[in-house]
Every structure is written in structure tokens, then in C-alpha cells.
Design an enzyme around this catalytic site. Sequence first.
Site, mmCIF file in Angstrom:
data_model
loop_
_atom_site.group_PDB
_atom_site.id
_atom_site.type_symbol
_atom_site.label_atom_id
_atom_site.label_comp_id
_atom_site.label_asym_id
_atom_site.label_seq_id
_atom_site.Cartn_x
_atom_site.Cartn_y
_atom_site.Cartn_z
ATOM 1 C CB CYS A 30 30.372 6.259 100.343
ATOM 2 S SG CYS A 30 28.613 6.336 100.653
ATOM 3 C CD GLU A 49 23.568 10.118 91.983
ATOM 4 O OE1 GLU A 49 24.295 10.206 92.984
ATOM 5 O OE2 GLU A 49 23.319 11.091 91.244
ATOM 6 C CG HIS A 89 23.662 6.890 96.507
ATOM 7 N ND1 HIS A 89 24.721 7.652 96.965
ATOM 8 C CD2 HIS A 89 23.238 7.488 95.363
ATOM 9 C CE1 HIS A 89 24.929 8.666 96.133
ATOM 10 N NE2 HIS A 89 24.042 8.589 95.165
#
Length: 441
Positions: free
Chosen positions: A365, A174, A248
Site C-alpha cells: 500500500c 483505486e 483492493h
Amino acid sequence: MKAREVNFDGLVGLTHHYAGLSFGNEASTKHRFQVSNPKLAAKQGLQKMKALADAGFVQAVIPPQERPNVDVLRQLGFSGSDEQVVEKAGTQAPHLLSAASSASSMWVANAATVAPSADTLDGKVHLTVANLNNKFHRATEAVTTERVLRAIFKDDARFSVHEALPQVAMFGDEGAANHNRLGGDYGDPSTQLFIYGRDDSGHVAPSRYPARQTLAASQAVARLNQVNPGQVVFAQQNPQVIDQGVFHNDVIAVSNRQVLFCHEQAFAQQEKLLATLAERVPGFMPIQVPTRAVSVQDAVQTYLFNSQLLSREDGSMLLVLPQESQNHQGVWRYLSELVKGDNPISELKVFDLRESMANGGGPACLRLRVVLTQDEIRAVNPAVLMNDALFNTLNDWVDRYYRDRLTQADLVDPQLLREGREALDALTKILHLGSVYPFQR
């Protein structure tokens, strides 16, 4: 060697919509089928970039991807002209059209994992593209991400861009959202902290939501990025917080230089990890937020940790937060006390990013951190570096091409496909990227 952290922010794409595509991301699920405003989303992101550039931070932009992704719809059996492919998918399988139209590439913390030249065996900056294979709507990003990064980091003598890991669950990766770097000055060799959620050798794993990052993937990325093995630490995220919506690590922790700002429940075996980091990182300063002050649930709802921790020239730090953190009485009380305390965080800066936040993406993000020396900054494609002229050009570009209202039902409109391609064709000229999109090739 002196270096600076450059934040490359993702520009929100024209098909930004709420479809609840990301199981495990509670904001995404909560706002499913609401009406989005792509124009506002893009402008909110641009305003953050411009404000940080004006404050003296080096800021750059990464373009959105082509959506709808017609090629992947063809792979799934929809045929005809591009417009017919979109129309058939929208009629027969709207959830697939929605996934193929996701603007999720805006969250460039998932684009790649970065190793600065001070940490690598060959003295280059390395970027390994993330495969994002846990979610269909994101697993299709890697090919274009690689092209875009190669167009930005073109100098092969200074930069190495690696293709994504194999698209299998064993190597679920990720990107930088599960990676932190801890050390002294940015240009000093530093410790790279790779965080994983799953280790197939049998460690405890979450049970409610998927662990998207594997240890095998993190190890492979460290090898590809040629990180000095003596500067690598692998740590497991607490599986219990993954099950509470921490999909995350950047939803529960953020680092900058010697500071690790995290929740006290962020990591499995947290005390052991902090002891290891204290041995490795000179002047290591963990700031652990206790559950009694901020619960994991409140951290997820406000994205307190999905913040940017930025260094000023005097060594003090600025914490960049979403408005949701300010709106929560308990979280804001904690933060107000934090900046009065004996730590480098001296200022809070709040941004309205609600369009991105409603899909589960906060300030962290939206950005990919790349530590670069002055020579390396000069070697970056200069057209992507944020300044007054680029901000005005991109703002006008958004005004010209973006809609201010979009629902899942609108994705079938063939005009949206044409608008997107026309817009991205213009954008590649603005950012001097060349032909990075499928429709241009």
C-alpha cells in the site's frame, strides 16, 4: 531497453490517526479511536525506504498532503478563519474533521496507475491519478496528487500525468492497488492486468462490502495511459473475497515480472485468467496459495499478499512483508517452505509497519511502482530519490515537526494546523517540489 522498477513510497503525514474511515477495510474499523503515533509511523516508513535503498533497489519518496483539508471543510459549510473552520467542524461534526484530516495519502499504491514506456503507444511513461471516489476521505486527494506527480515527473517529453477520472461511482478508480504488470525484463513490453470489482452490466458483485474499482474505470485508465491494446487483460476480483475484507487486489495478489503470487481464491474465473496469462506472458509462473495453507481471513489479517516482490540482479526475488506475517504461525510456516521451493522467491524481509498496518496499509500500500529506463530515472526530480543524505534530512524533519501521540480529539487543535503547514512548507524545499499545497498558492 534496460529498465528498473523504482518504488516511490508515501511519507506518512502529521495527522495520522485511527478513525475507522474505510468501510470494507477491517483493520481500519478494528482500530477506530485508538491512539496513534505519527512520528513512529513516519519513521517506520522511512526505515523501510532506507533499508531497500541500501539493499540496491531504487527508492524514492512522495510527500504527504496538507491536512486538515480546510478547503473541503469550507465546501461543507464551515466558515471563518482557517482555525475557526477547523474548530467549528471539530465541535459540530467531528467525523467530518476526521475525514478531512486523514493521512490516507500515505498509501500511494492508490495515487495513480502507471504504464511504463515499453507498454505505451507513444513511448512515454504515463500516470493516471486515481479519483478514489468510493471514500470521502480519499476522494479529496486527487488534485494535490496530480500537482505532486507533475513536480516529480516534470519532463513532458518523457512523462504524461493525467488528471483523475470523473468523480462518479461509474468510474470508481483505486489506482495501482488494482493493477499488475507481468512480463520478462522490466524494459520488455509486458502484459498489464487491470483488476476490477464491479461491472455495471450485471456481473456478480460483493454484497457485504463495496467493490471500489469498476471495469469502466479500468478501461478508461488503460486508454488514458495509451497502453497497447494487445497488452491489456481485464479481470474481475472474486466478489466473495471482497466481502471478507479484500478491499483492493493488492490485499490478495502481487506480481513481479513473470511471477503472480496470489491466493487461490483471488480472482473470479481464476483458472481461465491464469490460462490467458500463460498464453500472453513468456515463462509465466503463478504461485497460488491454497486455502488449506492460508485462509482468506488469515491473508487479510497478516497482509501476506500486501507485500513487495522485488527482483535482484541475479533474477532471484525478495518478498518484503509486514511483521504480522511473521507473527502468524501458519503464514510463516507457508512462507518458510515457499523460499525453499522451485520458484524465484529466495528471501523474506520483514518490516515493522504496525502504525500503517493498524489502519489497513501494508508494504505494498505504501509504494507506487514505476518502471523507468536509466534516461527516465535521470529525468525524475532528483531531490525525491532516497539516499543517506535525504534519509537523515527527512528523519530530522520528522523529529522536528511530528507528534508522538494523536487522537481524534486532538485534530481540533489549531496548533496542529499550523505545525502541519510549517512542516510541509519546509518539505517542499527539501524535495524541490515548488508550491504544490493549497496553503502555498
